[in-house]
Design a protein around this motif. Structure first.
Motif, PDB file in Angstrom:
ATOM      1  N   ALA A   1      -1.442   2.116   3.348  1.00  0.00           N
ATOM      2  CA  ALA A   1      -1.740   2.065   1.910  1.00  0.00           C
ATOM      3  C   ALA A   1      -0.458   1.931   1.103  1.00  0.00           C
ATOM      4  N   ALA A   2       0.562   2.712   1.477  1.00  0.00           N
ATOM      5  CA  ALA A   2       1.844   2.648   0.775  1.00  0.00           C
ATOM      6  C   ALA A   2       2.521   1.296   0.984  1.00  0.00           C
ATOM      7  N   PHE A   3       2.442   0.780   2.207  1.00  0.00           N
ATOM      8  CA  PHE A   3       3.049  -0.519   2.502  1.00  0.00           C
ATOM      9  C   PHE A   3       2.328  -1.632   1.741  1.00  0.00           C
ATOM     10  N   ALA A   4       1.002  -1.532   1.649  1.00  0.00           N
ATOM     11  CA  ALA A   4       0.227  -2.521   0.886  1.00  0.00           C
ATOM     12  C   ALA A   4       0.609  -2.471  -0.592  1.00  0.00           C
ATOM     13  N   GLY A   5       0.808  -1.261  -1.112  1.00  0.00           N
ATOM     14  CA  GLY A   5       1.235  -1.115  -2.499  1.00  0.00           C
ATOM     15  C   GLY A   5       2.603  -1.723  -2.733  1.00  0.00           C
ATOM     16  N   PHE A   6       3.502  -1.536  -1.763  1.00  0.00           N
ATOM     17  CA  PHE A   6       4.841  -2.119  -1.870  1.00  0.00           C
ATOM     18  C   PHE A   6       4.766  -3.646  -1.899  1.00  0.00           C
ATOM     19  N   LEU A   7       3.979  -4.226  -0.982  1.00  0.00           N
ATOM     20  CA  LEU A   7       3.844  -5.685  -0.936  1.00  0.00           C
ATOM     21  C   LEU A   7       3.233  -6.232  -2.227  1.00  0.00           C
ATOM     22  N   LEU A   8       2.266  -5.502  -2.781  1.00  0.00           N
ATOM     23  CA  LEU A   8       1.630  -5.929  -4.024  1.00  0.00           C
ATOM     24  C   LEU A   8       2.622  -5.925  -5.188  1.00  0.00           C
ATOM     25  N   ALA A   9       3.397  -4.846  -5.290  1.00  0.00           N
ATOM     26  CA  ALA A   9       4.407  -4.760  -6.347  1.00  0.00           C
ATOM     27  C   ALA A   9       5.478  -5.831  -6.164  1.00  0.00           C
ATOM     28  N   PHE A  10       5.863  -6.071  -4.912  1.00  0.00           N
ATOM     29  CA  PHE A  10       6.858  -7.110  -4.611  1.00  0.00           C
ATOM     30  C   PHE A  10       6.317  -8.496  -4.986  1.00  0.00           C
TER      31      PHE A  10
END
Length: 332
Positions: free
Chosen positions: A13-22
């Protein structure tokens, strides 16, 4: 803290959030249009004046949060010896801050920009899921952590009041000064917006840390007139801030910059009176709440403290209107 399954879910979930923000950051830097599903208008949101918070792009703050969260949960999974109360408390504080910040950003989309960004809502959903999973999964007990690290929470609480009190004083002084010519310039607007964000940040710190101080001592504090009065004042600060930032300040900006709006005769004068009154409420409330925090054993109960507060508000509003009328006469 959590079993392996939930650790893996949180990392993803955190990694998905990072990719989305990126992804959002990449689109903005490349000047490419961000396509939103569900016929929403992502462009209006990610390029609005609210896309910056305290000088930092919101998506960059998201990348930092999600990156730290993914790293933290990864360390907890690979090195169980790192699952210490202070480490879990840190992650809980971080996820709580992100959750409330996502609520703030969603409210901005709904009430200020009046456009929704699908990707931003997905990010808010991810931070919400991370927060509640972290909250429910602590093996040390949520209330136990709050009680054990009460001194840290109290320091954060006092920090929030200090920042808020100083900033709201500066904001009111500048706001009244900027309104003397009945216009808000672009520079003045940027200054007030930055100061407003600092005040909102301080208020969020005060409210969140106040809740954290309240929960372990709920039964005791429910009987405290001082605490109930203080929370009532904080509620007024919150509502007054919403009124100023949603109903007053945006209209002043539109008038000053010639923006489209439904013009009404005498609107600028009414907005100016409302701004002065709101400034007086803000200033009086922050100082009174701070005084209640410092007072150890006030002799007055809840209703007595509330009556004193209402008197201060009434006097402050009256003085603000006299001051506004005096300034208006000088201008004419």
């Amino acid at each position: 803290m959590l079993n392996t399954f939930w650790h893996v879910i949180l990392i993803f979930a955190a990694f998905a959030g990072f990719l989305l923000a990126f992804y959002i950051r990449h689109k903005k830097q490349a000047n490419e249009k961000l396509i939103c599903p569900l016929d929403s208008d992502c462009e209006s949101v990610i390029h609005s004046s609210y896309s910056m918070f305290l000088g930092f792009p919101v998506e960059v703050l998201g990348m930092i949060y999600y990156g730290v969260a993914a790293l933290s949960y990864g360390l907890f999974l690979m090195f169980p010896q790192f699952v210490l109360p202070i480490a879990v408390f840190f992650v809980l504080v971080l996820s709580t801050a992100a959750f409330f910040f996502s609520l703030y950003l969603t409210s901005i989309q709904l009430f200020a920009i009046r456009q929704l960004c699908t990707w931003c809502l997905v990010s808010a959903g991810l931070s919400t899921a991370i927060f509640f999973t972290t909250l429910a999964g602590s093996e040390f007990g949520f209330l136990n952590l709050l009680f054990e690290y009460k001194w840290i929470i109290l320091m954060i609480h006092l920090f929030g009041f200090g920042i808020g009190l100083g900033t709201v004083t500066v904001t009111d002084v500048l706001f009244f000064k900027f309104l003397k010519d009945l216009r808000i310039s672009e520079f003045e607007s940027d200054v007030l917006r930055t100061l407003s964000q600092i005040v909102w940040f301080a208020l969020a710190v005060v409210i969140i840390s106040g809740i954290a101080l309240y929960l372990p001592l709920m039964e005791e504090l429910n009987q405290s007139g001082k605490f109930l009065a203080k929370m009532s004042v904080v509620a007024v600060i919150l509502m007054n801030g919403i009124f100023l930032n949603v109903a007053v300040f945006p209209k002043l900006i539109k008038i000053s910059f010639g923006g489209k709006h439904e013009h009404q005769e005498g609107e600028l004068g009414r907005l100016k009176k409302a701004a002065y009154a709101s400034g007086a409420v803000s200033l009086g409330s922050w100082y009174y709440a701070s005084a209640l925090g410092i007072a150890k054993n006030p002799t007055l109960g809840f209703w007595g403290l509330l009556m004193v507060y209402l008197f201060i508000l009434g006097a402050g509003i009256l003085v603000s209107q006299i001051f506004e009328k005096s300034n208006s006469r000088r201008e004419t």
